[in-house]
Structures are given as structure tokens and as C-alpha cells.
Design a protein around this motif. Structure first.
Motif, PDB file in Angstrom:
ATOM      1  N   GLY A 162       0.798  -1.259   0.022  1.00 12.04           N
ATOM      2  CA  GLY A 162      -0.087   0.151   0.094  1.00 12.04           C
ATOM      3  C   GLY A 162       0.689   1.389   0.054  1.00 12.04           C
ATOM      4  O   GLY A 162       0.091   2.368  -0.029  1.00 12.04           O
ATOM      5  N   VAL A 163       2.238   1.143  -0.019  1.00 11.43           N
ATOM      6  CA  VAL A 163       2.969   2.365  -0.055  1.00 11.43           C
ATOM      7  C   VAL A 163       3.365   2.836  -1.300  1.00 11.43           C
ATOM      8  O   VAL A 163       2.952   2.180  -2.432  1.00 11.43           O
ATOM      9  CB  VAL A 163       4.266   2.108   0.754  1.00 11.43           C
ATOM     10  CG1 VAL A 163       5.285   1.337  -0.247  1.00 11.43           C
ATOM     11  CG2 VAL A 163       4.971   3.357   1.604  1.00 11.43           C
ATOM     12  N   ARG A 164       3.719   4.031  -1.325  1.00 13.83           N
ATOM     13  CA  ARG A 164       3.975   4.686  -2.583  1.00 13.83           C
ATOM     14  C   ARG A 164       5.387   4.565  -2.901  1.00 13.83           C
ATOM     15  O   ARG A 164       6.257   5.044  -1.897  1.00 13.83           O
ATOM     16  CB  ARG A 164       3.697   6.113  -2.870  1.00 13.83           C
ATOM     17  CG  ARG A 164       3.763   7.096  -3.878  1.00 13.83           C
ATOM     18  CD  ARG A 164       3.505   8.259  -3.872  1.00 13.83           C
ATOM     19  NE  ARG A 164       2.145   8.706  -3.250  1.00 13.83           N
ATOM     20  CZ  ARG A 164       1.064   8.711  -4.053  1.00 13.83           C
ATOM     21  NH1 ARG A 164       1.038   8.116  -5.336  1.00 13.83           N
ATOM     22  NH2 ARG A 164      -0.112   8.913  -3.337  1.00 13.83           N
ATOM     23  N   SER A 212      -1.328  -0.771  -9.424  1.00 14.67           N
ATOM     24  CA  SER A 212      -1.473   0.065  -8.276  1.00 14.67           C
ATOM     25  C   SER A 212      -1.371   1.529  -8.862  1.00 14.67           C
ATOM     26  O   SER A 212      -2.069   2.582  -8.215  1.00 14.67           O
ATOM     27  CB  SER A 212      -0.509  -0.138  -7.215  1.00 14.67           C
ATOM     28  OG  SER A 212       0.777   0.411  -7.542  1.00 14.67           O
ATOM     29  N   GLY A 213      -0.809   1.703  -9.607  1.00 15.07           N
ATOM     30  CA  GLY A 213      -0.638   3.294 -10.030  1.00 15.07           C
ATOM     31  C   GLY A 213       0.470   3.995  -8.984  1.00 15.07           C
ATOM     32  O   GLY A 213       0.700   5.033  -9.044  1.00 15.07           O
ATOM     33  N   ARG A 214       0.848   3.190  -8.073  1.00 14.35           N
ATOM     34  CA  ARG A 214       1.830   4.044  -6.854  1.00 14.35           C
ATOM     35  C   ARG A 214       3.248   3.683  -7.257  1.00 14.35           C
ATOM     36  O   ARG A 214       4.170   3.950  -6.399  1.00 14.35           O
ATOM     37  CB  ARG A 214       1.313   3.366  -5.533  1.00 14.35           C
ATOM     38  CG  ARG A 214       0.189   4.305  -5.191  1.00 14.35           C
ATOM     39  CD  ARG A 214      -0.251   3.865  -3.862  1.00 14.35           C
ATOM     40  NE  ARG A 214      -0.979   2.508  -4.032  1.00 14.35           N
ATOM     41  CZ  ARG A 214      -0.505   1.322  -3.707  1.00 14.35           C
ATOM     42  NH1 ARG A 214       0.868   1.114  -3.245  1.00 14.35           N
ATOM     43  NH2 ARG A 214      -1.249   0.159  -3.772  1.00 14.35           N
ATOM     44  N   LEU A 215       3.803   3.157  -8.243  1.00 12.35           N
ATOM     45  CA  LEU A 215       5.124   2.612  -8.332  1.00 12.35           C
ATOM     46  C   LEU A 215       5.596   3.366  -9.503  1.00 12.35           C
ATOM     47  O   LEU A 215       5.073   3.564 -10.639  1.00 12.35           O
ATOM     48  CB  LEU A 215       5.117   1.027  -8.726  1.00 12.35           C
ATOM     49  CG  LEU A 215       4.494   0.242  -7.611  1.00 12.35           C
ATOM     50  CD1 LEU A 215       5.130  -1.357  -7.862  1.00 12.35           C
ATOM     51  CD2 LEU A 215       5.077   0.290  -6.374  1.00 12.35           C
ATOM     52  N   SER A 216       6.785   3.907  -9.167  1.00 10.73           N
ATOM     53  CA  SER A 216       7.713   4.678 -10.179  1.00 10.73           C
ATOM     54  C   SER A 216       8.922   4.097 -10.088  1.00 10.73           C
ATOM     55  O   SER A 216       9.307   2.924  -9.410  1.00 10.73           O
ATOM     56  CB  SER A 216       7.937   6.127  -9.957  1.00 10.73           C
ATOM     57  OG  SER A 216       6.549   6.658  -9.801  1.00 10.73           O
TER      58      SER A 216
END
Ligand SMILES: [Zn+2]
Length: 502
Positions: A162-164, A212-216
Motif C-alpha cells: 500500500g505504500v508509494r 496500483s499506479g503507486r510505483l515509479s
């Protein structure tokens, strides 16, 4: 509960319907962002409203529709913290092992003969990652930069916590070796370094497509001394092609400093400048051993100026170095010179609040000056400073339109009492104990002090087992075949040894 749907702002909508609206009502203390003054400032008794993945309202008297209400009257609300440098897949295994671990014959650095004795497999790395994210979320971190050698399930496991996150696949042209425990050999394989760069690009692109859209992603040529100039240049070009930042370790030990001055006649930072590596799209961890550090005895005072003038980011991780007697000697000079600064945990504990405490206190100890850095400056580095290094002006701040990455601190926790300045109470006393709730992207991932995304009992059981297996095999990873217990004896004599290979 729902408010009067006709009286307030219209909730944002998402592809799946109206966004969830969460109101933190009448928050007692809020570290809000003042855009005009470019600083965080305290506000009292206001509503902080999360609309979907964004902050929709920040001020008194919100009376729009609400899906969930949190009583903020005994809460300090602050932006989620940003850990700009961590190795969460491997460091959790090393608890109890590497706290007093520096090699005195390598100027207290453990990197070259012992830091990699405990090895694990992909399953152990996934367990370590989950454990570290549990710790980070508990300490108010909502964004993390994870530098790891790629392994099976990395992105999926990170997304599940759940983290970015920014995944930074690591690679190099050489690895360290030693035959005597006091000098470093570089074992070069330049072609392999280039091939691993290509693989890292694939890993990074894949992470960015995570649902998730939270990973870069970033690119992680591992260390300034283990990468050829060609690999660094190719990494920089690949990073720019993909819109990524480059993140490497530099000026992290006196051994490295001396190796680079031996090779090039200039400091690691100066060499990075000469080859065009420095710039706003480059982060250096840890930039400790510059020409102004007392151990280096190097003439001139240009390194910090080069970092500041080029806009290079510095990932400052004081704790792991301090345990071995090493310190960045004048953090305040970096800040006042305009060096772009973020804070990272690097090793365990993955506790940003304790890392912030160490950043402040060690800077004052090293300079003998209480004014070296302020709590506000350290908080800025851990929030908007980190966001700046990530190129994300929508993170690290509580402002309308920013991402809903938000931390609630329980002011009634005895460790926060009595309340006068909640940020100081949090950083110098309570730390993670008083963190009650964390939202990432508007999602409630820590509720009532419990991380909702990690089964911590299962994870700790797996971590113990991975650690025990790693130490059983530790001697094979030491140049002289010494066991873990020989390299890192327990802190007291005796103790049970069933989990430690002798
Ligand atoms: Zn590191």
C-alpha cells in the motif's frame, strides 16, 4: 456519516464513481503547507478533507458530503514522510548483526568485507520488504525509494503493502572483494554492468505499469567506485530517455574517497562533476566524505558548492553511519548552501522519525552548535525536500490538490503529553508509538496504529527463519571464512546459540 449534499463542494469522481470523502474534523494541530512562504506552518482546529486520492479541503467549517468522519480534536495531522533511500529487501535480516559492525581497518566502514555476509533468496527478500514497509508505515512514511538488486515478485510485493514507491534496480561494473580485510580489490565485468543496465530499464518500465499506479522507477548504478564512466554515462542517458532520476552511492566511506582520489586525483564529488553526472536528475547517497570532512584532509572546499550549484540531490541517512562512528560533519552547511536534501533510513530500523531525530542531534553534536539544523529544517527535508528529489510537488505537503498521503498522530498518547509543540514531541520523544493512522493515495493503510496491508505475525515468523538460514551460510560470504558470530559476537557473553552458526 453524510453531510448535506447541497451545501459543499462536489466530490470528485473517479472511473468507478464518486470518490470517497474522508473528513478529519476539527484537527487540533495541522502541519499545513504555506505555498507563498514555501514552508510548513501550524494551523489549529481545521478540517482536513481527503477526496479520493487528493486533499480536497483544508480549513475550518467543511460542510460538504462526507463518507467517513474522523474526530481530529486529539490529533496532529502532518504530511506523509518520504524515505529517499532504503534497501528494505535485505537490511531487516541484519538486525542484531550489524549495529557494531564497522571495520576499524577500513576507517569504520563495514561495506567491503562483512556487510554482505547475510544473504537470502527472493522469498526472504519479499519477507524483508514487507517487514520494512510495516515499520516505515508505522513511522509515518508514505513514499519510499527502494534500491535493490531485482528479484522475483519485487513490484507486486511492494504494491501489496500500500505504500508509494520508487523501485531502483541496482547494478554495477564491478564488485568489491578483499583478500586481507584491510584493502579493497575491484573485480570488474564491464559487459555485465551494461547488460544489467538494460535489464534495470525493463524492470523500471514494468514497475511503472503496475496497476496500483503507486510505483515509479529510477536507475541505480550502485556506487561511484564500482561503475565505469561509460556505465554511468549510459545510465544517465537511459534515465533521461525514460524521465527517471539516477541514484547512486558516493562519498560514503573514506576507503571510497581514497580510491577515487587515487584513480582520478579529485574527490568523488568532483569526479562526478567532471564527468557530467551531477544535476537535478541525480541523487547521491550519502555525500559524507567530501573535501570538507575532517577525515579526508583534502585541500579546498568545493564539493558542497558543486552539489548545490548543480542541483544534485543528497540522500542523508545518518543512523547507520553513526552506529559505526561516522557522521556528516556539518549538515547545516549543506542546508544553508542550498543543497537539495532528503532523508533516508538506508538500513534498519526503518523508522523515519528516529532517523529525523538523529539527523538533528548528530548535526548539533558534530558542530557543537544547537543551531546547526532546526527541527523545521529536518522536517522539510523529510517531506518537501524528499518530494523535490522525486520531482513530485504534489507530495510531502498538506495543501489542496496535493496527494492524500496523510499521517495522524495521537496527541493523547502519553509519550506526546504534555502538548506544546507536537512536531518536537513526535521527533524527540514519541516517534512511531504515537502514529495512529496513515493514508496513502487516500487509502487508509494504518488504522488505530495497525498496518492493514501486512500480516505482521506471518512476516516476522518468515523473517526469523530467513535470518537463521542466512547466518548459517554467512561464513561462505566472508573472505577468511569467519562465521557470523566471529565477525559480530553477541553484545553479552553467553546466550543461546541454536540460531547462530559458530
Ligand atoms: Zn544505501
Amino acid at each position: 456519516m453524510s453531510g448535506d449534499p447541497g451545501s459543499g463542494p462536489t466530490p470528485a469522481t473517479t472511473a468507478t464513481g464518486p470518490a470517497t470523502v474522508t473528513r478529519i474534523a476539527k484537527a487540533a494541530w495541522v502541519a499545513a503547507w504555506d505555498e507563498d512562504a514555501a514552508t510548513h506552518h501550524y494551523l489549529n482546529d481545521i478540517d482536513v478533507v481527503l477526496v479520493g486520492d487528493r486533499i480536497g479541503h483544508l480549513g475550518p467549517g467543511y460542510d460538504g458530503p462526507v463518507d467517513a468522519d474522523i474526530d481530529g480534536r486529539d490529533r496532529f495531522v502532518m504530511p506523509g514522510l518520504i524515505d529517499v533511500h532504503a534497501h528494505p529487501s535485505t537490511e531487516p535480516l541484519k538486525k542484531g548483526f550489524r549495529e557494531e559492525f564497522g571495520n576499524p581497518r577500513m576507517y569504520m566502514s563495514p561495506l567491503y568485507d562483512r556487510a554482505f555476509m547475510l544473504q537470502t533468496d527472493a522469498a526472504g527478500q519479499r519477507i524483508g520488504l514487507q517487514y520494512a514497509m510495516w515499520e516505515l508505515l508505522r513511522s509515518g512514511v508514505t513514499s519510499v525509494v527502494d534500491l535493490s538488486f531485482p528479484y522475483e515478485g519485487w513490484a507486486e510485493t511492494m504494491a501489496g503493502t500500500g505504500v508509494r514507491a520508487w523501485l531502483v534496480p541496482s547494478y554495477a561494473s564491478a564488485h568489491w572483494s578483499t583478500g586481507d580485510g584491510h584493502s579493497v580489490d575491484y573485480i570488474w565485468d564491464e559487459a555485465r554492468g551494461m547488460a544489467l543496465l538494460d535489464e534495470a530499464v525493463v524492470v523500471g518500465r514494468s514497475a511503472e505499469r503496475d496497476p496500483s499506479g503507486r510505483l515509479s522507477a529510477m536507475l541505480g548504478p550502485a556506487q561511484i567506485d564500482t561503475c565505469t564512466e561509460e556505465l554511468l554515462a549510459a545510465s544517465q542517458a537511459a534515465a533521461r530517455d525514460n524521465g527517471w532520476t539516477l541514484h547512486t552511492h558516493a562519498a560514503q566511506s573514506l576507503v571510497e574517497f581514497q580510491e577515487m582520489t587515487r584513480r582520478h586525483g579529485v574527490t568523488p564529488v568532483q569526479w562526478a562533476s567532471e564527468i557530467g553526472l551531477l544535476g537535478p536528475d541525480c541523487i547521491l547517497a550519502h555525500a559524507i566524505f567530501t573535501d570538507e570532512h575532517s577525515w579526508t584532509r583534502w585541500p579546498g572546499r568545493t564539493d558542497v558548492r558543486l552539489l548545490a550549484d548543480s542541483g544534485t540531490g543528497v540522500a542523508h541517512c545518518p543512523g547507520v553511519f553513526a552506529r559505526n562512528g561516522q557522521v556528516l560533519e556539518d549538515l547545516g552547511h549543506y542546508v544553508r548552501s542550498g543543497v537539495r536534501l532528503g532523508i533516508g533510513t538506508d538500513s534498519f530500523p526503518h523508522n523515519m522519525l528516529e532517523e529525523m531525530r538523529q539527523a538533528a542531534i548528530l548535526a548539533r553534536v558534530a558542530t557543537g552548535d544547537v543551531g546547526s539544523v532546526t527541527t523545521g529544517e529536518v522536517f522539510a527535508a523529510a517531506t518537501v525536500g524528499g518530494a523535490d528529489l522525486l520531482g513530485r510537488p504534489d507530495l510531502g505537503r498538506l495543501a489542496v490538490g496535493a496527494k492524500a498521503d496523510v499521517v495522524l498522530v495521537d496527541l493523547t498518547h502519553p509519550a506526546m503529553q504534555p502538548v506544546r509543540d507536537p512536531l518536537r514531541s513526535l521527533v524527540y520523544t514519541a516517534a512511531d508509538r504515537a502514529v495512529s493512522d496513515v493514508f496513502v493515495d487516500g487509502r487508509h493503510v494504518v488504522a488505530g496504529g495497525q498496518v492493514t496491508t501486512v500480516d505482521i505475525e506471518a512476516v516476522t515468523a518468515g523473517l526469523q527463519s530467513a535470518r537463521d538460514r542466512a547466518e548459517a551460510g554467512a561464513a561462505a560470504n566472508h573472505f577468511a571464512g569467519r562465521s557470523g558470530l566471529q565477525v559480530s559476537p553477541l553484545s553479552l557473553p553467553g546466550g543461546r546459540s541454536r540460531r547462530i552458526a559458530r
